[in-house]
Design a protein around this motif. Sequence first.
Motif, PDB file in Angstrom:
ATOM      1  N   VAL A 155       0.845  -1.196   0.000  1.00 59.75           N
ATOM      2  CA  VAL A 155       0.000   0.000   0.000  1.00 59.75           C
ATOM      3  C   VAL A 155       0.881   1.248   0.000  1.00 59.75           C
ATOM      4  O   VAL A 155       0.656   2.200  -0.763  1.00 59.75           O
ATOM      5  N   GLU A 156       1.904   1.248   0.849  1.00 63.31           N
ATOM      6  CA  GLU A 156       2.810   2.396   0.902  1.00 63.31           C
ATOM      7  C   GLU A 156       3.574   2.541  -0.406  1.00 63.31           C
ATOM      8  O   GLU A 156       3.824   3.656  -0.870  1.00 63.31           O
ATOM      9  N   GLY A 157       3.940   1.405  -1.008  1.00 63.62           N
ATOM     10  CA  GLY A 157       4.614   1.451  -2.298  1.00 63.62           C
ATOM     11  C   GLY A 157       3.740   2.071  -3.373  1.00 63.62           C
ATOM     12  O   GLY A 157       4.207   2.857  -4.204  1.00 63.62           O
ATOM     13  N   LEU A 158       2.451   1.730  -3.357  1.00 61.87           N
ATOM     14  CA  LEU A 158       1.519   2.313  -4.317  1.00 61.87           C
ATOM     15  C   LEU A 158       1.393   3.820  -4.104  1.00 61.87           C
ATOM     16  O   LEU A 158       1.395   4.603  -5.064  1.00 61.87           O
ATOM     17  N   SER A 159       1.296   4.235  -2.856  1.00 66.21           N
ATOM     18  CA  SER A 159       1.225   5.667  -2.549  1.00 66.21           C
ATOM     19  C   SER A 159       2.470   6.384  -3.053  1.00 66.21           C
ATOM     20  O   SER A 159       2.380   7.464  -3.658  1.00 66.21           O
ATOM     21  N   ASP A 160       3.634   5.782  -2.836  1.00 64.44           N
ATOM     22  CA  ASP A 160       4.880   6.398  -3.295  1.00 64.44           C
ATOM     23  C   ASP A 160       4.959   6.429  -4.817  1.00 64.44           C
ATOM     24  O   ASP A 160       5.491   7.385  -5.404  1.00 64.44           O
ATOM     25  N   LEU A 161       4.437   5.382  -5.472  1.00 61.26           N
ATOM     26  CA  LEU A 161       4.476   5.339  -6.930  1.00 61.26           C
ATOM     27  C   LEU A 161       3.605   6.442  -7.528  1.00 61.26           C
ATOM     28  O   LEU A 161       3.993   7.097  -8.500  1.00 61.26           O
ATOM     29  N   ILE A 162       2.440   6.663  -6.928  1.00 63.54           N
ATOM     30  CA  ILE A 162       1.553   7.734  -7.403  1.00 63.54           C
ATOM     31  C   ILE A 162       2.222   9.094  -7.256  1.00 63.54           C
ATOM     32  O   ILE A 162       2.048   9.989  -8.088  1.00 63.54           O
ATOM     33  N   SER A 163       3.027   9.238  -6.201  1.00 59.66           N
ATOM     34  CA  SER A 163       3.683  10.531  -5.923  1.00 59.66           C
ATOM     35  C   SER A 163       5.058  10.657  -6.559  1.00 59.66           C
ATOM     36  O   SER A 163       5.685  11.716  -6.468  1.00 59.66           O
ATOM     37  N   ALA A 164       5.558   9.589  -7.216  1.00 64.46           N
ATOM     38  CA  ALA A 164       6.930   9.583  -7.727  1.00 64.46           C
ATOM     39  C   ALA A 164       7.143  10.676  -8.768  1.00 64.46           C
ATOM     40  O   ALA A 164       6.329  10.859  -9.674  1.00 64.46           O
ATOM     41  N   GLU A 165       8.247  11.392  -8.641  1.00 66.51           N
ATOM     42  CA  GLU A 165       8.608  12.461  -9.568  1.00 66.51           C
ATOM     43  C   GLU A 165       9.868  12.142 -10.355  1.00 66.51           C
ATOM     44  O   GLU A 165      10.151  12.794 -11.358  1.00 66.51           O
ATOM     45  N   THR A 166      10.650  11.167  -9.897  1.00 68.80           N
ATOM     46  CA  THR A 166      11.905  10.822 -10.562  1.00 68.80           C
ATOM     47  C   THR A 166      11.967   9.320 -10.778  1.00 68.80           C
ATOM     48  O   THR A 166      11.220   8.550 -10.174  1.00 68.80           O
ATOM     49  N   SER A 167      12.891   8.896 -11.627  1.00 70.97           N
ATOM     50  CA  SER A 167      13.021   7.467 -11.905  1.00 70.97           C
ATOM     51  C   SER A 167      13.493   6.702 -10.675  1.00 70.97           C
ATOM     52  O   SER A 167      13.098   5.549 -10.471  1.00 70.97           O
ATOM     53  N   ALA A 168      14.324   7.324  -9.834  1.00 69.74           N
ATOM     54  CA  ALA A 168      14.771   6.639  -8.613  1.00 69.74           C
ATOM     55  C   ALA A 168      13.595   6.395  -7.674  1.00 69.74           C
ATOM     56  O   ALA A 168      13.468   5.317  -7.080  1.00 69.74           O
ATOM     57  N   GLN A 169      12.714   7.375  -7.538  1.00 68.01           N
ATOM     58  CA  GLN A 169      11.525   7.197  -6.708  1.00 68.01           C
ATOM     59  C   GLN A 169      10.600   6.147  -7.310  1.00 68.01           C
ATOM     60  O   GLN A 169      10.018   5.332  -6.587  1.00 68.01           O
ATOM     61  N   ARG A 170      10.466   6.159  -8.628  1.00 72.70           N
ATOM     62  CA  ARG A 170       9.618   5.162  -9.294  1.00 72.70           C
ATOM     63  C   ARG A 170      10.155   3.750  -9.065  1.00 72.70           C
ATOM     64  O   ARG A 170       9.390   2.829  -8.728  1.00 72.70           O
ATOM     65  N   ARG A 171      11.467   3.554  -9.239  1.00 69.86           N
ATOM     66  CA  ARG A 171      12.046   2.223  -9.061  1.00 69.86           C
ATOM     67  C   ARG A 171      11.853   1.731  -7.630  1.00 69.86           C
ATOM     68  O   ARG A 171      11.497   0.570  -7.398  1.00 69.86           O
ATOM     69  N   GLN A 172      12.114   2.605  -6.666  1.00 71.52           N
ATOM     70  CA  GLN A 172      11.973   2.206  -5.270  1.00 71.52           C
ATOM     71  C   GLN A 172      10.531   1.855  -4.942  1.00 71.52           C
ATOM     72  O   GLN A 172      10.257   0.857  -4.263  1.00 71.52           O
ATOM     73  N   ALA A 173       9.580   2.683  -5.423  1.00 67.23           N
ATOM     74  CA  ALA A 173       8.170   2.436  -5.140  1.00 67.23           C
ATOM     75  C   ALA A 173       7.690   1.139  -5.788  1.00 67.23           C
ATOM     76  O   ALA A 173       6.953   0.359  -5.168  1.00 67.23           O
ATOM     77  N   LEU A 174       8.118   0.873  -7.030  1.00 72.73           N
ATOM     78  CA  LEU A 174       7.703  -0.358  -7.711  1.00 72.73           C
ATOM     79  C   LEU A 174       8.255  -1.592  -7.009  1.00 72.73           C
ATOM     80  O   LEU A 174       7.572  -2.611  -6.887  1.00 72.73           O
ATOM     81  N   TRP A 175       9.503  -1.509  -6.566  1.00 72.71           N
ATOM     82  CA  TRP A 175      10.108  -2.629  -5.837  1.00 72.71           C
ATOM     83  C   TRP A 175       9.288  -2.954  -4.601  1.00 72.71           C
ATOM     84  O   TRP A 175       9.055  -4.127  -4.276  1.00 72.71           O
ATOM     85  N   GLN A 176       8.805  -1.933  -3.937  1.00 75.94           N
ATOM     86  CA  GLN A 176       7.988  -2.134  -2.743  1.00 75.94           C
ATOM     87  C   GLN A 176       6.581  -2.596  -3.107  1.00 75.94           C
ATOM     88  O   GLN A 176       6.038  -3.515  -2.492  1.00 75.94           O
TER      89      GLN A 176
END
Length: 512
Positions: A155-176
């Motif tokens: 759930v937290e990963g999904l929240s972070d993915l929706i808020s991701a602004e950079t590729s590093a944030q996207r990769r981390q959120a998807l991994w979670q």
Amino acid sequence: MGRKPLKAYRSTAHWAWSRPFTQEYRNSSDTVYALSSALGRAGVSVIRISGPKATQVFSSLTSPSTVPSARYATLRKLYSPKERGREQLDEVLCLYFQGPHSFTGEDVVELHVHGSVAVISATLESLSQISFRPADPGEFTRRAFYNGKMDLTSVEGLSDLISAETSAQRRQALWQLNGNKGALFNEWVQLLTRALANIEALIDFGEEEHLDIQIIAEVLPLVKNLRDSISKHLGDGHRGEIVRSGIHVSIVGPPNAGKSSLLNHIAERPAAIVSPIKGTTRDIVEVRMDLGGLPVVMADTAGISDEPSDPIELEGIRRAIERHEISSIKLVVLDIQSILKSYDELCLGSLEPSITNLLIQAKTDLNAHLIINKVDLLPPMSPETSAQLKTKLFALTEIPTSRIHFTSCQDDIGFDTLLEALRMNVVSILGWGESQAGSSSPEGASVITRSRHRYLLNEVVDALNKFLENPSQVEVAAEELRYAIYSLGKITGKVDVEKILEVIFKDFCIGK
């Protein structure tokens, strides 16, 4: 650490950790709807409906009115309810996902409508007329959590993915989001559950079977290895939290050094007001940006002076120094004319003590850079002249030439080199190799991405340390293992999650 006492679990009770925490959520029998895409003019907008009566939308609002085959897109006319005159609203693409094989685990219908405000408003109004209610923020994801479709880390990963602004944030959120973090935590829970089962067996049967030495000898290395592994993750330099929030970069220096111009040039937009008037910037101006796929929060600050003209300027200076001290990367900006005695001779004697102090701090801070700005005011410099001036600045400041940069916002000089140096600085702070910074692999992903994870894992380590201090006192040792399992369960959402959920879901949009 202010623990609440835990009930002593025996027999098969400890296996309950593998089941999701399933407290009823608000009006779980309701069918809810929401716009899942952004509001505003668009080619297509998506309206999502979830709940036991989701398919009622077909009989009430579409023609034909039959329920389509699951996971097959069908084109239908969309009408207002009979009570509203059965007016055609749009021609839409309908998708039906039959529970439990859906995002929420319930029956879900998606209406792909034309994305005008008029169509969206009319469709939402029509849905409200057929006993559906508007979804709360994050309610679709909350239902997915309660129906066992994802754990709290996902759930937290999904929240972070929706808020991701950079590729590093996207990769981390998807991994979670993909369950990697939850799988690791569940593996730790299983290891501790096995250790607890052995200790409880020792409590019940150890004296009769003389198993105490053997069981403790088996459990000790397991617990110690797990404690060491979690401690290693805790020593990650807060990498995951930094990726989520961004590396903070401060821009400081005397008034009129060109700090605001520097920020605007890097951001490629007029984020800060620029003027020749001293003290134009009074407060901190932040800009979030993507620096080669890495998240950065760059802050322009008020000019630092030893003689502020009024209380407002004094407060701006205080805030500038405070931000400078807490920033991960520090940029000290000087106007080339303030240190130039002649074309090839430099002097720092005219700088105020507060600025000199910034330079003294910068020489030992590997994440501090000296920016000599407005070099367009000099005749064009050859690479040899630039290198000579850097060497002279090193002699005066002891700041390595690799962290000294000449820039001109007017003529766009020096920014490629500066931005690459900053990018490599961010990579270094995150503890990544160059390949990890540009890779889509999860190698650079951190297990700890939120402060609550860090707090709870510290509690786990504390409990395991207490277990290891005196494992022969088996009743107390078992309690410490239970508490460690309990704390891990709070991370994944297996126990005591209601307050956590309120914090997480308040940041979700309505349609997610």
